[in-house]
Design an enzyme around this catalytic site. Structure first.
Site, short mmCIF file in Angstrom:
data_model
loop_
_atom_site.label_atom_id
_atom_site.label_comp_id
_atom_site.label_asym_id
_atom_site.label_seq_id
_atom_site.Cartn_x
_atom_site.Cartn_y
_atom_site.Cartn_z
N GLY A 60 0.69 -1.16 0.07
CA GLY A 60 -0.23 0.07 0.03
C GLY A 60 0.82 1.20 0.02
O GLY A 60 2.09 1.23 0.33
N CYS A 87 5.42 -6.02 1.47
CA CYS A 87 5.73 -4.64 1.73
C CYS A 87 5.08 -3.94 2.77
O CYS A 87 5.25 -4.23 3.83
CB CYS A 87 5.52 -4.05 0.17
N TYR A 88 4.04 -2.98 2.29
CA TYR A 88 3.30 -2.39 3.87
C TYR A 88 2.87 -3.55 4.44
O TYR A 88 2.85 -3.37 5.73
CB TYR A 88 2.21 -1.44 2.98
N HIS A 174 7.74 -7.66 -3.83
CA HIS A 174 6.94 -7.93 -4.28
C HIS A 174 6.78 -9.52 -5.28
O HIS A 174 7.27 -9.29 -6.11
CB HIS A 174 6.20 -7.01 -5.41
N GLU A 176 4.67 -10.91 -6.37
CA GLU A 176 3.47 -11.13 -7.26
C GLU A 176 3.92 -10.53 -9.02
O GLU A 176 3.32 -11.11 -9.77
CB GLU A 176 2.21 -10.53 -6.90
N ASP A 232 -19.47 -10.55 -21.54
CA ASP A 232 -19.81 -10.67 -20.22
C ASP A 232 -21.17 -11.28 -20.03
O ASP A 232 -21.72 -12.33 -19.21
CB ASP A 232 -19.57 -9.54 -19.38
N LYS A 373 -11.56 -11.01 -16.39
CA LYS A 373 -11.83 -11.13 -17.88
C LYS A 373 -11.49 -12.45 -18.39
O LYS A 373 -12.27 -13.04 -19.21
CB LYS A 373 -11.53 -9.86 -18.52
#
Ligand code: XMP
Length: 517
Positions: A60, A87-88, A174, A176, A232, A373
């Site tokens: 964050g 991280c945060y 990070h 990710e 969608d 998506k």
């Protein structure tokens, strides 16, 4: 009221506002474990009620020692559920558990070499020295009791920490993002080994559970759905139809702003190929008469949105006993609304059918509200839907009306339809359709001088817009080969009446937008 379809085993991600939070969720889902993002304002009782197998605290933008920094209830750490802070999130663990976090004199952004001191646990099978992605200005001065550092970088003596007894982990980097070369392996170690999750979540499982839950929820009731031809609404409708069959009533409104032969094609695919109970409502005259004389883009959008609601409401009243409305809401929209992001400027009104469920007093079924998506496309493939629907470029709710600058007239619509069909044909013929996010023609109501044979012309122009993008939020103009542009231009000026000029749009988003209005 909305339906939520939740698998049993999952990782919850508490969002502290990082730009990467969605990426964490996606990485874990790619490991075939379900993961969900929750806001940091979620009370801990609601969090535990979801029985997570593991919890991740996201990064964050704040610093934990700031006055209004987002915190979390400390009892999180005594739930006997493994926790990983990123991280945060890691700084928050230290801060809440009695360690000390301070501003660093060496901010660390970008690539760094991580040196692993303890090769087991979350670093099992990870190279001893590996590249990671850092993005922080704070450092840990002292660790809370029970914690130890298990990896370091040049600037961070505690780049990874753990409390092995309580299974609490912190990563300063990070895992990710793709720049953390072995980030996937570290997350896998946490999810599979520490949290004990099994790779069992996939679209087949999702589909079976979703179908079951829709059946239970709707019972003997009837549902209605607005089909737009887009991915969608199509996937949502086919899924609901699988659960409740012909008790799902689909309505496809022809607003007169569709592409060439679109109404016929949509009906053919949905009614004939997919067996949907779908009705075509030709409301084009109603839409076009309301748009007559209107030039302002926001006014056009508003008229189209309102007219759609009027038509849809009228049509649905003709069907007895409807109590559910199916909508193809996706996960990013859900996160957007729960994560309490700051107010952002309104650029365009994208809510095509906003307010419909409240007005019609219908309960919502949003079977895609937990999917990204690309996952919706996978679900569509699982439902055996054809690629002409699943791979179709996005098409805005207000249709060609936002691709005709100024007033929408039947003549302009005909010209744009022809030009747009040529663009799509040539792009498909050149095998470029899949690698481009969106490609279309725009009608410019300006006249310029040309020459045809020996005659002077004073006709309109068509702009070609083609962009590459990941999510439509930002975009770059597509580098289409000149020969393809040439073929498009020649065909449009030869085949479309009233057009003597074709231009190529070379603007990125920002500062432009993808659509011209
Ligand atoms: P812009 O033009 O804002 O578009 O860069 C971003 C993406 O959104 C689509 N778009 C819309 N979709 N209703 C929609 O459903 C709308 O009113 C609308 N306006 C733009 C656009 O096609 C692009 O994919």
């Amino acid at each position: 009221m909305s339906s939520t379809l939740l698998p049993d085993e999952k990782i919850l991600i508490i969002d502290f506002g990082s730009q990467y939070t969605q990426l964490i969720a996606r990485r874990i889902r790619e490991m075939q474990v379900f993961s969900e993002i929750v806001p940091c304002s979620l009370p801990i009782t609601e969090l535990t009620a979801q029985k997570p197998s593991g919890i991740i605290l996201s990064g964050g933008p704040a610093s934990v020692y700031q006055k209004d920094a987002p915190l979390y209830d400390k009892t999180l750490f005594s739930l006997s559920v493994p926790v990983m802070g990123i991280c945060y999130g890691m700084q928050l663990i230290c801060h809440l558990m009695g360690g000390k976090v301070a501003q660093s004199s060496h901010r660390e952004y970008g690539r760094a070499r991580l040196k692993i001191q303890d090769a087991g646990d979350i670093f099992q099978s990870i190279t001893e020295e590996t590249e990671v992605w850092m993005s922080h200005g704070d450092k840990i001065d002292s660790l809370p009791d029970g914690f130890e550092a298990i990896a370091y970088t040049h600037n961070s003596p505690a780049a990874a920490i753990r409390d092995p007894k309580r299974k609490i982990y912190g990563l300063q980097f990070h895992p990710e993002v793709v720049h953390t070369v072995e980030g996937g392996g570290i997350l896998k170690n946490f999810v599979y080994t520490v949290c004990g999750c099994k790779p069992s979540w996939n679209m087949g499982v999702f589909l079976t559970e979703a179908e079951q839950k829709i059946k239970e929820r709707v019972g003997n009731g009837q549902a209605i759905s607005a089909i737009s031809g887009g991915v969608d609404s199509s996937v949502a409708s086919v899924l609901v139809q699988r659960a409740i069959g012909q008790r799902l009533h689909c309505i496809f409104v022809d607003n007169g702003l569709l592409r060439k032969n679109e109404a016929e094609r949509v009906m053919e695919t949905f009614q004939k190929n997919l067996g949907l109970n779908v009705r075509l409502v030709d409301a084009s005259a109603e839409f076009l008469s309301k748009l007559s004389g209107v030039t302002d883009p926001e006014k056009k959008r508003k008229i189209i949105g309102e007219t759609f609601i009027t038509v849809f409401e009228r049509e649905s009243k003709a069907i007895q006993g409807i109590s559910f409305l199916v909508q193809g809401t996706l996960y990013p929209d859900v996160i957007e609304s729960v994560s309490q992001k700051g107010p952002s400027a309104k650029i365009k009104t994208h809510h095509n059918v906003g307010g419909l469920p409240e007005r019609m007093h219908l309960a919502l079924i949003e079977p895609l509200r937990l999917l990204f998506k690309d996952e919706v496309r996978k679900l569509g493939a699982e439902l055996k839907m054809p690629s002409v629907i699943l791979d179709r470029h996005p098409f805005p709710g207000p249709g060609l009306a936002v691709r005709i600058l100024g007033e929408v007239t039947p003549e302009r619509l005909t010209r744009l339809r022809e030009a747009d069909a040529i663009v799509e044909e040539e792009i498909r013929a050149a095998n470029l359709y899949q690698s481009i996010w969106q490609v279309f023609a725009v009608y410019l109501p300006i006249q310029s001088v040309g020459v045809m044979g020996d005659e002077r012309t004073y006709d309109n122009a068509i702009a070609i817009r083609a962009v590459t993008s990941k999510d439509g939020m930002t975009a770059d103009w597509a580098r289409i080969p000149h020969e393809v542009l040439q073929a498009i231009s020649t065909r449009i000026t030869n085949e479309v009446q009233g057009v003597n000029r074709v231009v190529y749009d070379i603007s990125s988003k920002p500062p432009s937008t993808i659509e011209w209005e």
